[in-house]
Design an enzyme around this catalytic site. Sequence first.
Site, PDB file in Angstrom:
ATOM      1  N   ASP B  88       0.852  -1.198   0.000  1.00  0.00           N
ATOM      2  CA  ASP B  88       0.000   0.000   0.000  1.00  0.00           C
ATOM      3  C   ASP B  88       0.882   1.240   0.000  1.00  0.00           C
ATOM      4  OD1 ASP B  88       0.813  -0.484   2.703  1.00  0.00           O
ATOM      5  OD2 ASP B  88      -0.796   0.824   3.435  1.00  0.00           O
ATOM      6  N   ASP B 119       8.635   3.910  -1.319  1.00  0.00           N
ATOM      7  CA  ASP B 119       7.903   3.572  -0.083  1.00  0.00           C
ATOM      8  C   ASP B 119       6.611   2.866  -0.406  1.00  0.00           C
ATOM      9  OD1 ASP B 119       6.839   3.506   2.478  1.00  0.00           O
ATOM     10  OD2 ASP B 119       6.408   5.639   2.564  1.00  0.00           O
ATOM     11  N   GLU B 152       0.226  -0.744   5.869  1.00  0.00           N
ATOM     12  CA  GLU B 152       1.298  -0.108   6.628  1.00  0.00           C
ATOM     13  C   GLU B 152       1.056   1.383   6.778  1.00  0.00           C
ATOM     14  OE1 GLU B 152       5.275   1.525   7.779  1.00  0.00           O
ATOM     15  OE2 GLU B 152       4.071   2.079   6.023  1.00  0.00           O
ATOM     16  N   GLU B 153       0.554   2.008   5.736  1.00  0.00           N
ATOM     17  CA  GLU B 153       0.381   3.460   5.755  1.00  0.00           C
ATOM     18  C   GLU B 153      -0.828   3.904   6.585  1.00  0.00           C
ATOM     19  OE1 GLU B 153       2.791   5.087   4.934  1.00  0.00           O
ATOM     20  OE2 GLU B 153       3.784   4.304   3.155  1.00  0.00           O
ATOM     21  N   ASP B 179      12.753  -0.621   3.743  1.00  0.00           N
ATOM     22  CA  ASP B 179      11.740   0.442   3.747  1.00  0.00           C
ATOM     23  C   ASP B 179      12.323   1.695   4.414  1.00  0.00           C
ATOM     24  OD1 ASP B 179       9.300   1.625   3.285  1.00  0.00           O
ATOM     25  OD2 ASP B 179       8.308   0.771   5.037  1.00  0.00           O
ATOM     26  N   HIS B 212     -21.587  34.155  12.263  1.00  0.00           N
ATOM     27  CA  HIS B 212     -21.139  35.358  11.558  1.00  0.00           C
ATOM     28  C   HIS B 212     -20.090  36.022  12.457  1.00  0.00           C
ATOM     29  CE1 HIS B 212     -21.119  39.351   9.895  1.00  0.00           C
ATOM     30  NE2 HIS B 212     -22.026  39.057   8.986  1.00  0.00           N
TER      31      HIS B 212
END
Lengths: 456, 456
Positions: B88, B119, B152-153, B179, B212
């Site tokens: 991934d 990566d 992994e990510e 990695d 506002h």
Amino acid sequence: MQNIKDYVEANKQRFLDELLELLRFPSVSADPQYKEGVLNTAEFVAKKLEDAGADKVEICPTAGYPIVYGEKVFDPSLPTVLVYGHYDVQPADPIELWDTPPFEPTVRDGKIYARGAADDKGQFYMHVKAFEYMMKNEQLSCNIKFMIEGEEEVGSANLGIFVKENRERLKADVIVISDTSMISLENPSLETGLRGLSYVEVEVTGPNRDLHSGVYGGAVANPATILAKLVASLHDENNHIAIPGFYDDVVELTAEERKALNEAPFDIEEYKSDLGIANIWGEKNFTTIERTGIRPTLEVNGIWGGYIGEGAKTVLPSKAFAKISMRLVPNQSSEKITKLFEDHFQEIAPDCVTVKVKPHHGGEPVVTPTDSIAYRAAEKALTDTFGKKPIPTRGGGSIPIVALFEKELGIKTVLLGFGLDSDNLHSPNEKYGIENYLRGIETIPLFHKYYAELSK
Amino acid sequence: MQNIKDYVEANKQRFLDELLELLRFPSVSADPQYKEGVLNTAEFVAKKLEDAGADKVEICPTAGYPIVYGEKVFDPSLPTVLVYGHYDVQPADPIELWDTPPFEPTVRDGKIYARGAADDKGQFYMHVKAFEYMMKNEQLSCNIKFMIEGEEEVGSANLGIFVKENRERLKADVIVISDTSMISLENPSLETGLRGLSYVEVEVTGPNRDLHSGVYGGAVANPATILAKLVASLHDENNHIAIPGFYDDVVELTAEERKALNEAPFDIEEYKSDLGIANIWGEKNFTTIERTGIRPTLEVNGIWGGYIGEGAKTVLPSKAFAKISMRLVPNQSSEKITKLFEDHFQEIAPDCVTVKVKPHHGGEPVVTPTDSIAYRAAEKALTDTFGKKPIPTRGGGSIPIVALFEKELGIKTVLLGFGLDSDNLHSPNEKYGIENYLRGIETIPLFHKYYAELSK
């Protein structure tokens, strides 16, 4: 001839339907994708002015969106009222927080929910309908001119040029603007001051590209962290604005003036409960009414940088941004404050980042007189409609063109607003009460009548 | 039988083409819209493992994305190497900053530009190609197992369960992970430590709706301003992290260890010029190498709130958010630090807002031994390929599963990375040098050979 009350009663469904039609146009001036929607709105407004009986109706081109003009000048011996309004609206984001779509107006509990319902379509359109009544029933007591612009929400950049180039056409004795709010239907009020505005966008740049926060984190300045530090430093521990010179020109009110201001009905518990907050915030030694009325403020309107999507990303961003606006009070100058901000922000930025400050738009603060004919006419008209004398208040918002009109045309403004603070202006689920709308239409012909009478 | 140098030379175009094919899959695990892309990548990886000669290839389902497994166990008397990698990739945002599209890999100046190039697709795939060589040329000197995951990510949430349930299948003597990065092709290096990670998302809520800023600004706490103040307070004036107890468990290096660490080639002027910054930033009394290697850090990975579109909107937002990650060093615990952060953030939030802290994912810091057989085998292999003994370094990034493997499988890891810090991991224009890729393929069989020899 019908009186105004009967006319409103007889036509209220049509008045509502026409407003709903106007609200269906997505006239977001800030976002180029709505260009068509903005232009179509201008055409609709011009058509409705013509239908109501206005002469010389024109969609006047500008470098941006057009200004719709129309008039009925029938007796030069009578005073002339110039009605200003705007047909553009705020962006609808965050769209997901709307209960019903912003451009599919929906009526619930007597209120119209739509972007622009109160700001300002529902409010300027009251003048168009009041004008229709006065025309049909020969009740016109003043000459009337309409100037409805399409760039108020993006700073009215082209209105100044238009005003300068049309001084003769816009000649009038008073300007009436319905783009503010009153305390409540039970407590009518009249705004007597508006804050000015400085709006800037800041950009903080660290490294020249997004970095892996594991590889570079801790060793390279993170622009999001630095921006947070810079923004955090803009208010001190008493929530005073910490920009040197910021308060130099602020006119302080006398103890009596402050006392009078704080006599307006205000329930802090109701305020907190309406907003869902446990505590208020603000400049030390001032009340909530003072903080929003007579004191300058600095607010972050937007902040962003790095990864803001789903899940987690370990990035050290290259850039971070903020949109920051300052509300100004008499006698602060928008240009001077913008410059002070810019210099200060550059000054405090550490050398591990670079910063850019881009001024967006600004406007000058104004105070409208309470002893004028126009104010007294408005006061009498409101008293007739609501059965109660309106309370003078200081509005927190900004209508920069009020100062512009005073400077360029030499005309004072009366702020005849029928909205409520709870109308969610600039927020999801903006609304406008049908009763506010109809009472506004009722009040306006009375204002014209009293203004003509008092002008004699 | 070909030697590895000749084999790489003869097959380099195919090796490159296969990697480009792998890089075309948009396997962004953080974003559900790429689900298909992630799943297709797993199939591609499984197919390539089979083609290279792996047995028992399986796409193992998990509660999230599958783990691709394959092995070649041919002699129980030989040591077993477990290769870990991930198929991934990080999200590609901000997409507009890419010179060429992230999922259309492009070769320029000897480098492959694509999301995941370094990566970790380009790096784990070296092991697949090295394995192909060893199979075809009967050069397999160790048993080999592959475990290539797809989350992994996003924090490897399901890998721990898989590892626990597959202890027997994953039995090995050493884990090899490519990695990480080396100093340069001229200065090969071997990482001997990795930082841990705590990743949280904070939400600051002020009023229950967007307001506002003219009507409420100055009187109601602005969550963007408060968030800025909270974030700003997380580092003190020396850029120490100001969370009580944060440094309690940090192992301080000895003067000799720090001296050795700082002997790695490092040019601060080149560093600044590469990043386009006038000055560095970081914790007082530590060098850049130390700040990214042996010290814990706290970085804002994303911050957002209010209006972030085109133009200006005068809103006082209801909510503001930040994604914040902390890199941890031995002996900090991810769980403990996350808890410290959470408690501290709640503690410092003023009562005019409410805050929520949502932990994302974490991982423990690790130090890999430099006196192990695996380290020495890697050192010898790199010395053969690069003609220079690698320098031991401390990596700034985190591979949380290294600690997990140690705990669950009792196996140490060797970090045989061939990337460069300048590869733009997690940034636009991620790249991987073709030479890094091919030299990696060359080095891996040597590692297996030396590892088997030294294990005798």
